[in-house]
Design a protein around this motif. Structure first.
Motif, PDB file in Angstrom:
ATOM      1  N   ALA A  78       0.996  -1.087  -0.198  1.00 38.79           N
ATOM      2  CA  ALA A  78      -0.026   0.005   0.111  1.00 38.79           C
ATOM      3  C   ALA A  78       0.899   1.292   0.029  1.00 38.79           C
ATOM      4  N   ASN A  79       1.948   1.223   0.969  1.00 41.86           N
ATOM      5  CA  ASN A  79       2.873   2.379   0.670  1.00 41.86           C
ATOM      6  C   ASN A  79       3.585   2.721  -0.492  1.00 41.86           C
ATOM      7  N   TYR A  80       3.831   1.332  -1.040  1.00 41.92           N
ATOM      8  CA  TYR A  80       4.518   1.388  -2.538  1.00 41.92           C
ATOM      9  C   TYR A  80       3.717   2.367  -3.125  1.00 41.92           C
ATOM     10  N   ILE A  81       2.513   1.877  -3.578  1.00 44.06           N
ATOM     11  CA  ILE A  81       1.395   2.677  -4.261  1.00 44.06           C
ATOM     12  C   ILE A  81       1.223   3.985  -4.017  1.00 44.06           C
TER      13      ILE A  81
ATOM     14  N   THR B  31      -0.839 -10.063  -1.824  1.00 38.99           N
ATOM     15  CA  THR B  31      -0.663 -11.177  -2.766  1.00 38.99           C
ATOM     16  C   THR B  31      -0.307 -10.477  -4.076  1.00 38.99           C
ATOM     17  N   GLU B  32      -0.497  -9.353  -4.388  1.00 46.59           N
ATOM     18  CA  GLU B  32       0.068  -8.658  -5.532  1.00 46.59           C
ATOM     19  C   GLU B  32       1.464  -8.360  -5.803  1.00 46.59           C
ATOM     20  N   ASN B  33       2.092  -8.640  -6.956  1.00 51.15           N
ATOM     21  CA  ASN B  33       3.418  -8.419  -7.243  1.00 51.15           C
ATOM     22  C   ASN B  33       3.644  -7.006  -7.633  1.00 51.15           C
ATOM     23  N   ILE B  34       4.947  -6.727  -7.785  1.00 50.74           N
ATOM     24  CA  ILE B  34       5.466  -5.197  -7.980  1.00 50.74           C
ATOM     25  C   ILE B  34       5.082  -5.035  -9.428  1.00 50.74           C
ATOM     26  N   ASP B  35       5.001  -6.163 -10.366  1.00 54.56           N
ATOM     27  CA  ASP B  35       4.928  -5.774 -11.868  1.00 54.56           C
ATOM     28  C   ASP B  35       3.199  -5.317 -11.885  1.00 54.56           C
ATOM     29  N   THR B  36       2.491  -5.873 -11.276  1.00 55.23           N
ATOM     30  CA  THR B  36       0.938  -5.674 -11.430  1.00 55.23           C
ATOM     31  C   THR B  36       0.975  -4.422 -10.601  1.00 55.23           C
ATOM     32  N   MET B  37       1.500  -3.907  -9.757  1.00 57.07           N
ATOM     33  CA  MET B  37       1.303  -2.385  -9.128  1.00 57.07           C
ATOM     34  C   MET B  37       1.812  -1.605  -9.950  1.00 57.07           C
TER      35      MET B  37
ATOM     36  N   TYR C 169       2.045  -1.536 -13.067  1.00 58.23           N
ATOM     37  CA  TYR C 169       1.159  -1.481 -14.141  1.00 58.23           C
ATOM     38  C   TYR C 169      -0.003  -0.501 -13.866  1.00 58.23           C
ATOM     39  N   PHE C 170      -0.482  -0.769 -12.603  1.00 60.24           N
ATOM     40  CA  PHE C 170      -1.833  -0.110 -12.162  1.00 60.24           C
ATOM     41  C   PHE C 170      -1.467   1.529 -11.935  1.00 60.24           C
ATOM     42  N   CYS C 171      -0.086   1.588 -11.248  1.00 56.77           N
ATOM     43  CA  CYS C 171      -0.028   3.123 -11.067  1.00 56.77           C
ATOM     44  C   CYS C 171       0.439   3.847 -12.220  1.00 56.77           C
ATOM     45  N   GLN C 172       0.993   3.276 -13.433  1.00 57.51           N
ATOM     46  CA  GLN C 172       1.299   3.862 -14.749  1.00 57.51           C
ATOM     47  C   GLN C 172      -0.207   4.140 -15.130  1.00 57.51           C
ATOM     48  N   LYS C 173      -1.291   3.291 -15.094  1.00 52.87           N
ATOM     49  CA  LYS C 173      -2.503   3.542 -15.760  1.00 52.87           C
ATOM     50  C   LYS C 173      -3.080   4.761 -14.851  1.00 52.87           C
ATOM     51  N   VAL C 174      -3.047   4.625 -13.635  1.00 50.35           N
ATOM     52  CA  VAL C 174      -3.547   6.000 -12.976  1.00 50.35           C
ATOM     53  C   VAL C 174      -2.874   7.179 -13.516  1.00 50.35           C
TER      54      VAL C 174
ATOM     55  N   MET D 174       7.411 -17.381   1.635  1.00 53.80           N
ATOM     56  CA  MET D 174       6.290 -17.269   2.521  1.00 53.80           C
ATOM     57  C   MET D 174       5.309 -17.389   1.434  1.00 53.80           C
ATOM     58  N   PRO D 175       4.247 -18.486   1.732  1.00 53.65           N
ATOM     59  CA  PRO D 175       3.112 -18.554   0.830  1.00 53.65           C
ATOM     60  C   PRO D 175       2.298 -17.321   0.499  1.00 53.65           C
ATOM     61  N   TYR D 176       1.803 -17.302  -0.621  1.00 45.98           N
ATOM     62  CA  TYR D 176       0.775 -16.345  -1.436  1.00 45.98           C
ATOM     63  C   TYR D 176       1.412 -14.873  -1.352  1.00 45.98           C
ATOM     64  N   THR D 177       2.746 -14.775  -1.007  1.00 48.11           N
ATOM     65  CA  THR D 177       3.242 -13.111  -1.110  1.00 48.11           C
ATOM     66  C   THR D 177       4.412 -13.398  -2.092  1.00 48.11           C
ATOM     67  N   PRO D 178       4.428 -12.569  -3.420  1.00 47.43           N
ATOM     68  CA  PRO D 178       5.115 -12.945  -4.392  1.00 47.43           C
ATOM     69  C   PRO D 178       6.554 -12.221  -4.166  1.00 47.43           C
ATOM     70  N   HIS D 179       7.140 -11.272  -3.090  1.00 46.27           N
ATOM     71  CA  HIS D 179       7.971 -10.669  -2.751  1.00 46.27           C
ATOM     72  C   HIS D 179       9.353 -11.291  -3.109  1.00 46.27           C
ATOM     73  N   THR D 180      10.165 -10.827  -3.842  1.00 49.80           N
ATOM     74  CA  THR D 180      11.392 -11.285  -3.804  1.00 49.80           C
ATOM     75  C   THR D 180      12.416 -10.206  -3.029  1.00 49.80           C
ATOM     76  N   LYS D 181      13.515 -10.725  -2.666  1.00 46.54           N
ATOM     77  CA  LYS D 181      14.440  -9.666  -2.128  1.00 46.54           C
ATOM     78  C   LYS D 181      14.706  -8.288  -2.810  1.00 46.54           C
ATOM     79  N   ASP D 182      14.911  -8.698  -3.880  1.00 44.81           N
ATOM     80  CA  ASP D 182      15.012  -7.457  -5.035  1.00 44.81           C
ATOM     81  C   ASP D 182      13.763  -6.697  -4.770  1.00 44.81           C
ATOM     82  N   ASP D 183      12.613  -7.161  -4.926  1.00 46.23           N
ATOM     83  CA  ASP D 183      11.614  -6.483  -5.186  1.00 46.23           C
ATOM     84  C   ASP D 183      11.176  -5.644  -3.842  1.00 46.23           C
ATOM     85  N   VAL D 184      11.474  -6.301  -2.718  1.00 50.80           N
ATOM     86  CA  VAL D 184      11.406  -5.412  -1.486  1.00 50.80           C
ATOM     87  C   VAL D 184      12.246  -4.161  -1.439  1.00 50.80           C
TER      88      VAL D 184
END
Lengths: 484, 437
Positions: free
Chosen positions: A357-360, A429-435, A437-442, B1-11
């Motif tokens: 949430a803070n990333y967005i 559960t959302e990954n950085i790529d999806t977020m 993409y979302f931010c870019q669309k906003v 961790m299950p169901y969170t996709p964050h890699t170290k790089d992502d974080v």
């Protein structure tokens, strides 16, 4: 094609074959007991039906296919193992009247699952007992307020009011009204938290309860929460925790530790059960010791010799709020999810939900108004007020624009205290790529608003329908198919 | 961790964007003294381990006996297509259809559901469902009170006693008198100028069928509302609430393509006359058109609901049992006009066959005086427990022990029969009863 199933019907077509008729026809009933003609259900082949509903399903956004940044709704991924467990014969085909028959020996597995779930929820929230009978968050709210009413009644307290902040969910005042309490709304301060001074003015001896969401509906932790709890208790008003935002605080804060007396949880939010297109949910309610005797019927007990059993209801119980254990099969799915996560997994949920949430927020704060310029919890609230003032592009316009890019609209126009609110909850559960993409669309939408505001009237363009005429829907009401 | 996709790089990338060093900083606003005192949960498990654990639990439940247990929750057929279609994640992982353009599938299915319920019940309008049959009945009672501005509800003893308990819970906080009519009471003597509504059930909880048309006429003369509960499968053949003139119809929808599931989720049906539509609680879907004139479906009359009207809403309900109504919609569409009527008849014929066979047994008494649909009450010389235990040893869930729900009903058992019961199973049930008595 949006033909209804009734328009696809052909006389003489049939969907399924019934089991062979093996006994003689019973003597005909008198005509006065029978319907005049058969119900006009559509006549289709099984394949017709399968194709119809398969094609309907394609007209839906869903969490499995789309990003749902819906603030306050916690649209996270629903792990598939939940469905596999729910399909087990021993759960899916279990008859609830074994409870009525007092045949606990037939239902040991399900009673055990309910007991484990109750114990886990107690640990997660710091409460002393739970009822697993309410069938949704709002149902849980009503149940909680009923218990509060029963508590005051037993103590001989004269109570008329329930206090809610002006940022509360609509269900809070509506649930209080279901139990015949009058609602006092307390305004928020500039940080979006319930104003402690205004609260002090509002509280009085006739206040039965104070309903709070923590973190609140603007996604912030209320630093005055402990003080509010203490003041409320000094008037013998009970503190009610709306669990809509529990996803932010797993392992971090327990409502029971900070002074809440009643909590409801939304298992379909925090504990990842599928939303089903609007339900079923599950809304268990936790209470402190002093309220246990008011819990609704049914509760599970355990003794070494007897195994699991249904407890005798307390004489002060508020009674039944649902026939058995509410939406049991949803609660079961939540327990499956909880066991896959375990302690560390659950703590990680809130950390990553807040991080996302803070990333967005950090990526969008230079493009939209930021009513509360601070770190948020699991969701952030932005506003399109400036955009609306300058270019007449509203929050709704942006929401509809996003739909065209495969993104479900964020929560809009809520909380009511923020003009042109856009409330974003990405979940963990959302990954950085999806977020990204979302931010870019906003950001694209904001740019478009500046350059071509008129363009927004056309969105969405790529979905099964364009913007629907809601006024017509309400004025010339058509809520069932009728042949001309 | 299950169901969170964050890699170290992502974080790392995210922390850099937010401009902090550690994700813990995001929680600085929470004072240490308010933080969790403990959080002792077990460690997480693999999906495989979790599944094995629950398989073991499921095996501790008993579902394998031949089922003559009903009482509002029935062992009916569920065609494969119901599971296949409702398990499409486009349906079951969708959110509430507030964004109509992205939810036409859910909305159209609900519109079709509303139509099917109206056709089946003979009522004019319905909503997108309530939680279950009991809460639907409670909301029906509240509706009657709102509409008539009166404060008394009479409930017939033939109504599902579990629903009666729920109605009483809901009404307890309002200044409302709730009277449950006993078997001896006459409605005339209870009906008065304060009566908002009379709640009754057909077939009643004991399985008996009656025509309530003249009772409903008497209610209307008194300006009271008729609230009728009816098992949806029975409406395949029986006179409908609409035909009898009922003002509100409520029921549980489990029998329409939903699993028993230990009692939930099912869904609640709530239908009424057109003139009361604005008093209906819950979601309602309407047909309209989009900007280009194309047919479109939306949630409508939302001004009745809590997210708009808050404390003055018709109810606090903020969901519907949507997935269950979808299953019912598919179920009714598969059966169709002929199939649904035939299904109802099979229930009726099977139950009446079993009833006639049991009547031949000397020491069994039949409680019902009126015709029955697919349930009836027997009285045996054995205690309810002894009867059920002996029959379960012979492979049957033999029925519902009514003494758990009614006073002076010792030894009485409610026996239910659906289309799933074969003649052989029913004959074996009869011979087992002969053995145990």
């Amino acid at each position: 094609m949006s033909a209804t199933i009734f328009e696809k019907s052909h006389i003489g077509r049939g969907g399924i074959r019934l089991p062979k008729h093996q006994v003689q026809d019973a003597i005909n009933l008198p005509k006065s007991l029978l319907r005049e003609e058969k119900a006009k259900l559509p006549e289709l082949s099984e394949f017709d039906v399968v194709r119809h509903f398969t094609n309907l399903s394609k007209k839906n956004y869903s969490i499995d296919s789309n990003f749902y940044p819906l603030g306050s709704c916690t649209m996270k991924y629903n792990p598939k193992v939940e469905e596999r467990v729910a399909n087990l014969d021993g759960f899916a085909n279990l008859h609830p009247h074994h409870i009525t028959n007092a045949k606990s020996n037939f239902i040991q597995g399900s009673l055990e699952s309910l007991k484990i779930l109750e114990d886990d929820l107690k640990e997660i929230t710091g409460m002393d007992a739970f009822t697993l009978t309410p069938e949704a968050g709002a149902h849980g709210e009503m149940t909680g307020i009923m218990m509060i009413g029963a508590y005051h009644k037993k103590r001989g307290n004269k109570k008329r009011f329930v206090i809610v902040p002006d940022s509360s969910h609509g269900t809070n005042p509506a649930s209080a009204a279901m139990v015949d309490f009058e609602v006092i709304t307390v305004k928020s301060d500039k940080n979006g938290a319930m104003d402690v001074e205004a609260f002090k003015e509002a509280i009085n001896d006739e206040v039965a309860a104070v309903m709070m969401t923590v973190p609140n509906t603007v996604g912030l932790f209320n630093p005055g929460i402990k003080e509010i709890c203490d003041i409320a208790h000094s008037y013998d008003a009970l503190m009610y925790y709306d669990g809509a935002n529990l996803n932010a605080i797993l392992g971090l804060i327990r409502p029971g530790d900070i002074g809440f007396d009643v909590v409801h949880l939304n298992l379909h939010k925090t504990f990842a059960t599928p939303h089903g297109g609007g339900g079923p949910g599950s809304g268990p309610v936790g209470v402190k010791d002093k309220l246990i005797e008011f819990l609704p019927d049914l509760r599970v007990g355990y003794e070494k010799q007897k195994g699991y059993f249904i407890k005798e209801p307390s004489p002060y119980s508020i009674g039944k709020v649902s026939p058995f254990f509410g939406n049991y099969m949803i609660s079961l799915r939540a327990l499956v999810y909880m066991q896959t996560l375990g302690k560390e997994g659950m703590i990680n949920v809130s950390r990553k939900a807040v991080l996302n949430a803070n990333y967005i927020l950090s990526k969008l704060k230079n493009y939209l108004d930021v009513p509360y310029d601070t770190f948020c919890m699991h969701e952030c609230v932005l506003s399109a007020q400036s955009l609306y003032k300058q270019y007449h592009v509203s929050t709704l316009d942006i929401a509809k624009y996003l739909l065209d890019f495969g993104i479900h609209a964020p929560t809009i126009y809520f909380p009511l205290i923020v003009h042109e609110a856009i409330m974003i909850e990405p979940t963990e559960t959302e990954n950085i790529d999806t977020m990204d993409y979302f931010c870019q669309k906003v950001i694209d939408a904001v740019e478009l608003a500046k350059n071509d505001p008129e363009a927004f009237k056309e969105f969405p363009k790529t979905l099964p329908i364009s913007r629907a005429d809601e006024t017509k829907a309400a004025r010339s009401l058509n809520i069932r198919w009728q042949e001309d | 961790m299950p169901y969170t996709p964050h890699t170290k790089d992502d974080v790392q990338a995210m922390l850099a964007q937010i401009d902090i060093e550690d994700e813990q900083e995001l929680f600085d606003s929470i004072p240490q003294e308010l933080r969790a005192k403990q959080f002792e949960l077990k460690d997480g498990l693999s999906e495989f381990e979790v599944y094995e654990n629950f398989k073991e639990l499921a095996n501790k439940n008993e579902t394998s006996k031949v089922c003559f247990l009903g009482g509002g929750y029935y062992d009916h057929i569920i065609p494969s297509a119901v599971d296949a279609l409702s398990n499409r994640s486009e349906f079951y992982t969708a959110y509430t259809p507030y964004q109509a353009e992205a939810s036409q599938g859910t909305l159209q299915a609900l519109y079709e559901y509303q139509t099917l319920i109206c056709e089946l019940s003979g009522m004019e309008v319905t909503n997108a469902s309530m939680y279950d049959g009991g809460t639907a009945m409670a909301e029906a009672a509240l509706m009657a009170i709102r509409i008539t501005k009166r404060d008394k509800i009479i409930i017939d003893i033939g109504v599902n006693p579990i629903y009666i308990k729920i109605v009483k819970t809901y009404l307890a906080y309002h200044d409302i008198k709730t009277v449950v009519m006993s078997l001896e009471d006459k409605l005339d003597s209870l009906l008065d100028a304060n009566t908002a509504g009379y709640i009754f059930q057909n077939p009643n909880f004991f399985g008996s069928i009656e025509d309530f048309t003249s009772i409903i006429e008497a209610l209307h003369v008194n300006k009271s509302l008729a609230i009728m509960s009816a098992y949806p499968i029975a409406l395949g053949v029986l006179k409908t609430p609409g035909e009898m003139g009922a003002d509100i119809y409520c029921a549980d929808g489990q029998s329409l393509g939903n699993y028993l599931g230990f009692g939930g989720p099912s869904f609640g049906i709530l239908a009424t006359k057109q003139k009361y539509v604005r008093n209906l609680p819950g979601r309602i879907v309407g047909m309209t058109n989009d900007r280009d004139g194309k047919r479109a479906f939306v949630l409508t009359l939302q001004a009745r609901e809590q997210h708009i009207r808050r404390a003055r809403a018709t109810s606090n309900i903020c969901s519907n049992q949507n997935l269950m109504t979808l299953r019912a919609t598919i179920f009714m569409s598969l059966l169709g006009k002929e199939g649904f009527a035939k299904l109802a008849l099979q229930n009726y014929n099977n139950a009446n066959y079993l009833l006639s066979e049991l009547k031949k047994i000397e020491n069994i008494k039949i409680f019902n005086r009126s015709p029955i649909f697919n349930e009836f009450v027997i009285e045996t010389p054995l205690s309810g427990d002894e009867f059920l235990d002996k029959m379960s040893q012979r492979g049957f869930f033999a029925g519902l022990k009514l003494e758990s729900l009614f006073e002076n009903f010792e030894k009485r058992i409610l026996v239910s029969v659906t289309e799933k019961r074969t003649k052989a199973q029913m004959d074996s049930f009869v011979s087992s009863i002969k053995e145990v008595l």
